[in-house]
Design an enzyme around this catalytic site. Structure first.
Site, PDB file in Angstrom:
ATOM      1  N   LYS A 223     -67.587 -53.066   4.169  1.00 52.33           N
ATOM      2  CA  LYS A 223     -68.025 -51.902   3.032  1.00 52.33           C
ATOM      3  C   LYS A 223     -68.011 -50.678   3.537  1.00 52.33           C
ATOM      4  O   LYS A 223     -68.122 -50.135   4.747  1.00 52.33           O
ATOM      5  CB  LYS A 223     -69.690 -52.843   2.457  1.00 52.33           C
ATOM      6  CG  LYS A 223     -69.182 -53.712   1.920  1.00 52.33           C
ATOM      7  CD  LYS A 223     -70.511 -54.251   1.040  1.00 52.33           C
ATOM      8  CE  LYS A 223     -70.531 -55.235  -0.018  1.00 52.33           C
ATOM      9  NZ  LYS A 223     -71.698 -55.789  -0.602  1.00 52.33           N
ATOM     10  N   ARG A 257     -72.323 -62.862   4.349  1.00 52.08           N
ATOM     11  CA  ARG A 257     -71.164 -63.130   3.362  1.00 52.08           C
ATOM     12  C   ARG A 257     -70.064 -62.070   4.142  1.00 52.08           C
ATOM     13  O   ARG A 257     -70.328 -60.956   4.073  1.00 52.08           O
ATOM     14  CB  ARG A 257     -71.392 -62.775   2.036  1.00 52.08           C
ATOM     15  CG  ARG A 257     -70.333 -62.726   1.094  1.00 52.08           C
ATOM     16  CD  ARG A 257     -70.759 -62.139  -0.305  1.00 52.08           C
ATOM     17  NE  ARG A 257     -69.673 -62.117  -1.160  1.00 52.08           N
ATOM     18  CZ  ARG A 257     -68.776 -61.274  -1.298  1.00 52.08           C
ATOM     19  NH1 ARG A 257     -68.808 -60.207  -0.515  1.00 52.08           N
ATOM     20  NH2 ARG A 257     -67.591 -61.580  -2.187  1.00 52.08           N
TER      21      ARG A 257
HETATM   22  N1  7PV Z   1     -74.664 -61.928  -2.892  1.00 53.41           N
HETATM   23  C1  7PV Z   1     -73.712 -60.995  -2.684  1.00 53.41           C
HETATM   24  N2  7PV Z   1     -72.614 -61.261  -3.377  1.00 53.41           N
HETATM   25  C2  7PV Z   1     -71.604 -60.157  -3.178  1.00 53.41           C
HETATM   26  N3  7PV Z   1     -70.364 -59.942  -3.911  1.00 53.41           N
HETATM   27  C3  7PV Z   1     -70.018 -58.811  -3.326  1.00 53.41           C
HETATM   28  S1  7PV Z   1     -68.756 -58.339  -3.907  1.00 53.41           S
HETATM   29  C4  7PV Z   1     -68.276 -56.687  -3.127  1.00 53.41           C
HETATM   30  C5  7PV Z   1     -68.162 -55.484  -3.948  1.00 53.41           C
HETATM   31  C6  7PV Z   1     -68.401 -54.373  -3.345  1.00 53.41           C
HETATM   32  C7  7PV Z   1     -67.300 -53.891  -2.449  1.00 53.41           C
HETATM   33  C8  7PV Z   1     -67.430 -52.732  -1.666  1.00 53.41           C
HETATM   34  C9  7PV Z   1     -68.443 -51.861  -1.928  1.00 53.41           C
HETATM   35  S2  7PV Z   1     -68.707 -50.702  -0.817  1.00 53.41           S
HETATM   36  N4  7PV Z   1     -68.333 -49.324  -1.781  1.00 53.41           N
HETATM   37  O1  7PV Z   1     -69.970 -50.496  -0.300  1.00 53.41           O
HETATM   38  O2  7PV Z   1     -67.497 -50.722   0.087  1.00 53.41           O
HETATM   39  C10 7PV Z   1     -69.472 -52.180  -2.709  1.00 53.41           C
HETATM   40  C11 7PV Z   1     -69.625 -53.569  -3.323  1.00 53.41           C
HETATM   41  N5  7PV Z   1     -70.754 -58.099  -2.405  1.00 53.41           N
HETATM   42  C12 7PV Z   1     -71.631 -59.063  -2.279  1.00 53.41           C
HETATM   43  C13 7PV Z   1     -73.001 -59.193  -1.619  1.00 53.41           C
HETATM   44  O3  7PV Z   1     -73.188 -58.193  -0.745  1.00 53.41           O
HETATM   45  N6  7PV Z   1     -73.953 -60.128  -1.725  1.00 53.41           N
END
Ligand code: 7PV
Length: 278
Positions: A223, A257
């Site tokens: 991330k 995860r």
């Molecule tokens: N429980 C749970 N489920 C999840 N599903 C996702 S999908 C990722 C979406 C995303 C991608 C990239 C960035 S960034 N801008 O910080 O790189 C943010 C969010 N994540 C999570 C998480 O953490 N928990």
């Protein structure tokens, strides 16, 4: 809290950290470019992650990265259902479904999913009832707004207290809908409506969330908090992600995860070896 989490027909042993492998079945997934669009490729990737030691596979049909566009419930169902069905038939893993959509919650449970992972904490109309009816455990995660606007200048007096309060309130909403606290897993929601400073402070004070008395799921793999802290592009964030995986385990996280399963499993096993010593 009990260290066993019933997940449909399986039980998760949370007395030791478990690795959840990420399976994006979206055309625009933020990390693997949607190459798992095909069912066969998705099943092969899931099998490889299970072989590498993942005990959960998280199947997501809606990209929720910042700026992601919405997907229709039907489209999400068409992406997710065949993959859940195939994994349930072929692999011995807990299938987690990353969805906020009641129809996808219901159908996934019917096809063999063992955990409902909703980044919106069952906020959508009908989601609480759908999750309650499945009898499955649910993961509740902190987020504000929607992927399209959640990164527009998010502000918190104290981000850890805000996350604590939010998760406490969503747990109460679940209890009121018949989802007992024993079925709840909590997640701070790294990268959702949070700046780098928010993500780092929340990670530093993560132990505070243990006071809610439920298992913690942590999702930081590749991330932006890693990318921004180290100045690394998304395909150069493995080492930073492993550092955070190790620190999360040290802080008592129960489920990690991740994209990089084999590498993370070795981190977890190495820490377990030290903790098991005399
Ligand atoms: N429980 C749970 N489920 C999840 N599903 C996702 S999908 C990722 C979406 C995303 C991608 C990239 C960035 S960034 N801008 O910080 O790189 C943010 C969010 N994540 C999570 C998480 O953490 N928990």
């Amino acid at each position: 809290p009990s260290t066993r989490l019933p997940c449909g027909s399986r039980v998760l042993d949370l007395s030791r950290p478990q690795v959840m492998g990420i399976l994006n079945v979206t055309p625009d997934s933020f990390s693997d470019g949607g190459q798992h669009a095909s069912l066969d490729a998705a099943l092969r990737h899931a099998a490889a992650m299970a072989a590498a030691g993942a005990t959960l596979i998280d199947v997501g049909g809606e990209s929720t990265r910042p700026g992601a566009r919405a997907v229709s419930p039907l489209e999400e169902l068409e992406r997710v259902a065949p993959v859940v069905e195939a994994i349930a038939r072929e692999l011995d893993v807990v299938i987690s479904v990353d969805t906020s959509t009641p129809a996808v919650i219901r159908e996934s449970a019917r096809l063999g999913a063992g955990l409902i992972n909703d980044v919106r904490s069952l906020a959508r109309d009908g989601a609480l009832d759908a999750a309650a009816d499945t009898g499955l455990p649910v993961c509740l995660m902190h987020m504000r707004g929607e992927p399209g606007d959640m990164q527009n200048d998010p502000r918190y007096e104290n981000v850890t207290e805000a996350v604590f309060q939010f998760l406490s309130e969503r747990m109460a909403a679940c209890a009121a809908a018949g989802i007992s606290p024993e079925r709840v897993v909590l997640d701070p929601g790294f990268g959702f409506a949070k700046t780098l400073a928010h993500n780092l402070s929340l990670f530093k004070h993560m132990e505070r969330l243990h006071e809610l008395g439920r298992p913690l799921l942590v999702g930081v793999s590749r991330k932006s908090m890693v990318g921004q802290a180290l100045g690394r592009d998304v395909d150069e964030r493995l080492y930073g992600s492993l550092a955070l995986a190790a620190l999360a385990v040290a802080k008592g996280a129960h489920i990690l995860r991740v994209h990089d399963v084999a590498e993370t499993v070795d981190v977890v096993r190495m820490i377990a070896a030290v903790q098991a010593a005399e």
